[in-house]
Design a protein around this motif. Structure first.
Motif, PDB file in Angstrom:
ATOM      1  N   UNK A 147     -16.308 -32.682 -13.383  1.00 61.10           N
ATOM      2  CA  UNK A 147     -16.384 -32.313 -14.620  1.00 61.10           C
ATOM      3  C   UNK A 147     -16.034 -33.594 -15.698  1.00 61.10           C
ATOM      4  N   UNK A 148     -15.034 -34.162 -15.401  1.00 62.44           N
ATOM      5  CA  UNK A 148     -14.519 -35.270 -16.097  1.00 62.44           C
ATOM      6  C   UNK A 148     -15.569 -36.399 -15.905  1.00 62.44           C
ATOM      7  N   UNK A 149     -16.077 -36.671 -14.947  1.00 64.10           N
ATOM      8  CA  UNK A 149     -17.151 -37.577 -14.847  1.00 64.10           C
ATOM      9  C   UNK A 149     -18.299 -37.494 -15.990  1.00 64.10           C
ATOM     10  N   UNK A 150     -18.762 -36.206 -16.042  1.00 66.56           N
ATOM     11  CA  UNK A 150     -19.815 -35.585 -16.697  1.00 66.56           C
ATOM     12  C   UNK A 150     -19.504 -36.046 -18.295  1.00 66.56           C
ATOM     13  N   UNK A 151     -18.174 -35.506 -18.417  1.00 66.87           N
ATOM     14  CA  UNK A 151     -17.698 -35.663 -19.866  1.00 66.87           C
ATOM     15  C   UNK A 151     -17.638 -37.041 -20.457  1.00 66.87           C
ATOM     16  N   UNK A 152     -17.255 -37.963 -19.549  1.00 65.63           N
ATOM     17  CA  UNK A 152     -17.128 -39.390 -19.585  1.00 65.63           C
ATOM     18  C   UNK A 152     -18.642 -39.893 -19.952  1.00 65.63           C
ATOM     19  N   UNK A 153     -19.429 -39.512 -19.087  1.00 69.59           N
ATOM     20  CA  UNK A 153     -20.661 -39.872 -19.188  1.00 69.59           C
ATOM     21  C   UNK A 153     -21.542 -39.540 -20.508  1.00 69.59           C
ATOM     22  N   UNK A 154     -21.140 -38.425 -21.012  1.00 66.94           N
ATOM     23  CA  UNK A 154     -21.577 -37.789 -22.234  1.00 66.94           C
ATOM     24  C   UNK A 154     -20.773 -38.108 -23.538  1.00 66.94           C
TER      25      UNK A 154
END
Length: 60
Positions: free
Chosen positions: A35-42
């Protein structure tokens, strides 16, 4: 003899609970990293901060 059996069963139960807790903690940590990876990507800074705070809490 029965007293030893009761103590042994209690220790086995505690050991099983510790293994289960660790497995759940590891699974949640992996979810949080994803989820952190997704948040960073967004570029979602709020989600990133919330997730990193949860991760810090989980790892202590």
């Amino acid at each position: 003899m029965d007293q030893m059996k009761v103590a042994y069963e209690a220790m086995l139960s505690l050991a099983a609970e510790m293994v289960w807790d660790e497995a759940l903690r590891k699974h949640r940590s992996e979810q949080i990293y994803s989820e952190i990876d997704s948040a960073l990507a967004k570029g979602d800074e709020v989600a990133f901060r919330l997730l990193t705070d949860e991760l810090k809490t989980l790892e202590h």
